[in-house]
Design a protein around this motif. Structure first.
Motif, mmCIF file in Angstrom:
data_model
loop_
_atom_site.group_PDB
_atom_site.id
_atom_site.type_symbol
_atom_site.label_atom_id
_atom_site.label_comp_id
_atom_site.label_asym_id
_atom_site.label_seq_id
_atom_site.Cartn_x
_atom_site.Cartn_y
_atom_site.Cartn_z
ATOM 1 N N GLU A 149 13.126 -35.163 -6.106
ATOM 2 C CA GLU A 149 14.313 -35.833 -5.598
ATOM 3 C C GLU A 149 15.493 -35.607 -6.523
ATOM 4 O O GLU A 149 15.352 -35.643 -7.748
ATOM 5 C CB GLU A 149 14.048 -37.323 -5.451
ATOM 6 C CG GLU A 149 13.021 -37.628 -4.372
ATOM 7 C CD GLU A 149 12.828 -39.116 -4.160
ATOM 8 O OE1 GLU A 149 13.621 -39.924 -4.698
ATOM 9 O OE2 GLU A 149 11.871 -39.462 -3.453
ATOM 10 N N ASP A 150 16.659 -35.404 -5.948
ATOM 11 C CA ASP A 150 17.904 -35.227 -6.697
ATOM 12 C C ASP A 150 18.350 -36.589 -7.228
ATOM 13 O O ASP A 150 18.262 -37.589 -6.510
ATOM 14 C CB ASP A 150 18.966 -34.637 -5.756
ATOM 15 C CG ASP A 150 20.216 -34.171 -6.463
ATOM 16 O OD1 ASP A 150 20.840 -34.989 -7.179
ATOM 17 O OD2 ASP A 150 20.583 -33.006 -6.299
ATOM 18 N N VAL A 151 18.836 -36.634 -8.471
ATOM 19 C CA VAL A 151 19.277 -37.901 -9.068
ATOM 20 C C VAL A 151 20.465 -38.496 -8.328
ATOM 21 O O VAL A 151 20.738 -39.690 -8.439
ATOM 22 C CB VAL A 151 19.614 -37.749 -10.575
ATOM 23 C CG1 VAL A 151 18.388 -37.383 -11.371
ATOM 24 C CG2 VAL A 151 20.741 -36.764 -10.791
ATOM 25 N N ARG A 152 21.187 -37.681 -7.555
ATOM 26 C CA ARG A 152 22.337 -38.185 -6.804
ATOM 27 C C ARG A 152 21.935 -38.871 -5.509
ATOM 28 O O ARG A 152 22.765 -39.488 -4.853
ATOM 29 C CB ARG A 152 23.303 -37.036 -6.485
ATOM 30 C CG ARG A 152 23.885 -36.396 -7.725
ATOM 31 C CD ARG A 152 24.637 -35.143 -7.400
ATOM 32 N NE ARG A 152 23.689 -34.134 -6.927
ATOM 33 C CZ ARG A 152 24.032 -32.939 -6.461
ATOM 34 N NH1 ARG A 152 25.303 -32.598 -6.402
ATOM 35 N NH2 ARG A 152 23.119 -32.082 -6.073
ATOM 36 N N GLY A 153 20.662 -38.756 -5.127
ATOM 37 C CA GLY A 153 20.204 -39.387 -3.886
ATOM 38 C C GLY A 153 20.694 -38.626 -2.662
ATOM 39 O O GLY A 153 20.831 -37.406 -2.688
ATOM 40 N N GLY A 154 20.973 -39.362 -1.611
ATOM 41 C CA GLY A 154 21.504 -38.745 -0.398
ATOM 42 C C GLY A 154 20.520 -37.827 0.299
ATOM 43 O O GLY A 154 20.915 -36.857 0.932
ATOM 44 N N ARG A 156 18.679 -35.608 -0.861
ATOM 45 C CA ARG A 156 18.631 -34.257 -1.433
ATOM 46 C C ARG A 156 17.291 -34.072 -2.129
ATOM 47 O O ARG A 156 16.879 -34.914 -2.923
ATOM 48 C CB ARG A 156 19.740 -34.065 -2.454
ATOM 49 C CG ARG A 156 21.133 -34.111 -1.910
ATOM 50 C CD ARG A 156 22.104 -33.952 -3.092
ATOM 51 N NE ARG A 156 23.469 -33.962 -2.681
ATOM 52 C CZ ARG A 156 24.276 -35.012 -2.769
ATOM 53 N NH1 ARG A 156 23.827 -36.158 -3.250
ATOM 54 N NH2 ARG A 156 25.524 -34.932 -2.379
ATOM 55 N N THR A 157 16.641 -32.965 -1.854
ATOM 56 C CA THR A 157 15.394 -32.638 -2.540
ATOM 57 C C THR A 157 15.355 -31.154 -2.881
ATOM 58 O O THR A 157 16.066 -30.341 -2.291
ATOM 59 C CB THR A 157 14.148 -32.976 -1.685
ATOM 60 O OG1 THR A 157 14.220 -32.266 -0.451
ATOM 61 C CG2 THR A 157 14.026 -34.464 -1.425
ATOM 62 N N PRO A 212 29.045 -32.859 -13.429
ATOM 63 C CA PRO A 212 28.837 -31.818 -12.427
ATOM 64 C C PRO A 212 28.761 -30.448 -13.090
ATOM 65 O O PRO A 212 29.472 -30.177 -14.059
ATOM 66 C CB PRO A 212 30.071 -31.923 -11.521
ATOM 67 C CG PRO A 212 31.083 -32.668 -12.328
ATOM 68 C CD PRO A 212 30.322 -33.511 -13.306
ATOM 69 N N GLU A 246 25.616 -42.804 -17.605
ATOM 70 C CA GLU A 246 26.878 -42.365 -17.018
ATOM 71 C C GLU A 246 26.662 -41.356 -15.905
ATOM 72 O O GLU A 246 27.561 -41.060 -15.142
ATOM 73 C CB GLU A 246 27.763 -41.745 -18.095
ATOM 74 C CG GLU A 246 28.116 -42.708 -19.206
ATOM 75 C CD GLU A 246 28.836 -42.010 -20.339
ATOM 76 O OE1 GLU A 246 29.274 -40.859 -20.157
ATOM 77 O OE2 GLU A 246 28.963 -42.621 -21.405
ATOM 78 N N GLY A 247 25.479 -40.790 -15.823
ATOM 79 C CA GLY A 247 25.194 -39.768 -14.826
ATOM 80 C C GLY A 247 25.520 -38.398 -15.367
ATOM 81 O O GLY A 247 26.345 -38.248 -16.272
ATOM 82 N N PRO A 248 24.850 -37.388 -14.826
ATOM 83 C CA PRO A 248 25.086 -36.036 -15.330
ATOM 84 C C PRO A 248 26.448 -35.517 -14.904
ATOM 85 O O PRO A 248 26.926 -35.834 -13.823
ATOM 86 C CB PRO A 248 23.960 -35.223 -14.664
ATOM 87 C CG PRO A 248 23.637 -35.983 -13.424
ATOM 88 C CD PRO A 248 23.882 -37.428 -13.744
#
Length: 92
Positions: free
Chosen positions: A15-20, A22-23, A82, A78-80
């Protein structure tokens, strides 16, 4: 449209850390000598990459060499940042 190939028994879904929805799916295709990395949003494949078997060891070594220092993990809240194509080109 591309050729449809049955999903192999070996591989994984991440799973992508951004969710939505996304995999990233990683599948092994020994009959073709490839490992396929595909990027999905919901049930739609948005991109794929076919890695040749001889490059698999180098990818494994690259991933195995990636480590986070404890101080870096504290900043992870803080999140990665971009990543752009420019960022990747600068590291090559």
């Amino acid at each position: 449209m591309g050729e449809l190939v049955a999903l192999p028994k070996t591989g994984g879904i991440f799973e992508d850390v951004r969710g939505g929805d996304r995999t990233m799916r990683v599948t092994c295709h020994p009959q073709r000598g490839t490992v396929v990395v595909s990027l999905w949003v919901d049930k739609i494949c948005r991109a794929s990459f076919q890695l040749a078997e001889p490059d698999l060891v180098r990818l494994q070594e690259t991933l195995a060499g990636m480590r986070f220092e404890p101080s870096e993990l504290a900043d992870a809240d803080e999140g990665p940042p971009p990543i752009t194509g420019t960022d990747l080109a600068e590291t090559a």
